[in-house]
Write a protein that holds these residues in place. Sequence first.
Motif, PDB file in Angstrom:
ATOM      1  N   PHE A  38      40.330  39.994  36.548  1.00  0.00           N
ATOM      2  CA  PHE A  38      40.088  41.320  35.987  1.00  0.00           C
ATOM      3  C   PHE A  38      41.114  41.641  34.907  1.00  0.00           C
ATOM      4  CE2 PHE A  38      40.664  45.973  36.129  1.00  0.00           C
ATOM      5  CZ  PHE A  38      39.380  46.347  35.772  1.00  0.00           C
ATOM      6  N   ARG A  39      42.380  41.344  35.188  1.00  0.00           N
ATOM      7  CA  ARG A  39      43.438  41.595  34.188  1.00  0.00           C
ATOM      8  C   ARG A  39      43.243  40.733  32.954  1.00  0.00           C
ATOM      9  NH1 ARG A  39      48.831  42.001  37.987  1.00  0.00           N
ATOM     10  NH2 ARG A  39      48.321  44.013  38.901  1.00  0.00           N
ATOM     11  N   ARG A  40      42.897  39.466  33.145  1.00  0.00           N
ATOM     12  CA  ARG A  40      42.642  38.590  31.993  1.00  0.00           C
ATOM     13  C   ARG A  40      41.481  39.119  31.157  1.00  0.00           C
ATOM     14  NH1 ARG A  40      42.760  33.038  35.237  1.00  0.00           N
ATOM     15  NH2 ARG A  40      44.983  32.954  35.627  1.00  0.00           N
ATOM     16  N   GLY A  41      40.471  39.602  31.828  1.00  0.00           N
ATOM     17  CA  GLY A  41      39.319  40.159  31.118  1.00  0.00           C
ATOM     18  C   GLY A  41      39.687  41.394  30.323  1.00  0.00           C
ATOM     19  N   LEU A  42      40.548  42.219  30.891  1.00  0.00           N
ATOM     20  CA  LEU A  42      40.989  43.406  30.167  1.00  0.00           C
ATOM     21  C   LEU A  42      41.812  43.039  28.948  1.00  0.00           C
ATOM     22  CD1 LEU A  42      42.018  45.905  32.985  1.00  0.00           C
ATOM     23  CD2 LEU A  42      40.044  46.034  31.491  1.00  0.00           C
ATOM     24  N   GLU A  43      42.694  42.062  29.102  1.00  0.00           N
ATOM     25  CA  GLU A  43      43.563  41.665  27.994  1.00  0.00           C
ATOM     26  C   GLU A  43      42.788  40.963  26.889  1.00  0.00           C
ATOM     27  OE1 GLU A  43      46.568  39.298  29.780  1.00  0.00           O
ATOM     28  OE2 GLU A  43      47.561  41.008  30.723  1.00  0.00           O
ATOM     29  N   SER A  44      41.910  40.054  27.246  1.00  0.00           N
ATOM     30  CA  SER A  44      41.190  39.290  26.227  1.00  0.00           C
ATOM     31  C   SER A  44      39.936  40.013  25.749  1.00  0.00           C
ATOM     32  CB  SER A  44      40.806  37.911  26.767  1.00  0.00           C
ATOM     33  OG  SER A  44      39.873  38.046  27.817  1.00  0.00           O
ATOM     34  N   GLY A  45      39.469  40.978  26.486  1.00  0.00           N
ATOM     35  CA  GLY A  45      38.241  41.671  26.130  1.00  0.00           C
ATOM     36  C   GLY A  45      38.419  42.736  25.072  1.00  0.00           C
ATOM     37  N   ASP A  46      39.635  43.176  24.806  1.00  0.00           N
ATOM     38  CA  ASP A  46      39.857  44.246  23.839  1.00  0.00           C
ATOM     39  C   ASP A  46      39.572  43.800  22.415  1.00  0.00           C
ATOM     40  OD1 ASP A  46      40.560  46.004  25.798  1.00  0.00           O
ATOM     41  OD2 ASP A  46      42.719  45.710  25.553  1.00  0.00           O
TER      42      ASP A  46
END
Length: 63
Positions: A38-46
């Motif tokens: 979830f954290r990786r998705g938030l960081e790379s999804g921006d």
Amino acid sequence: MNLGFGEILLLLALALVLFGARRLPEVGRAVGSAVREFRRGLESGDAPEKKEREDDGEEGSGK
């Protein structure tokens, strides 16, 4: 929201009752990996979303 020692013990006891002693480490690993993803998705999804919004804005202004 701060959790005290007693509240943490209560949550651990509840988890032990719900999942059992044998499944508890497995559940912990699954929750940990889900939080990491979830954290990786938030960081790379921006970045891609911002780029798509900019691209959409450029197309809309040309019409």
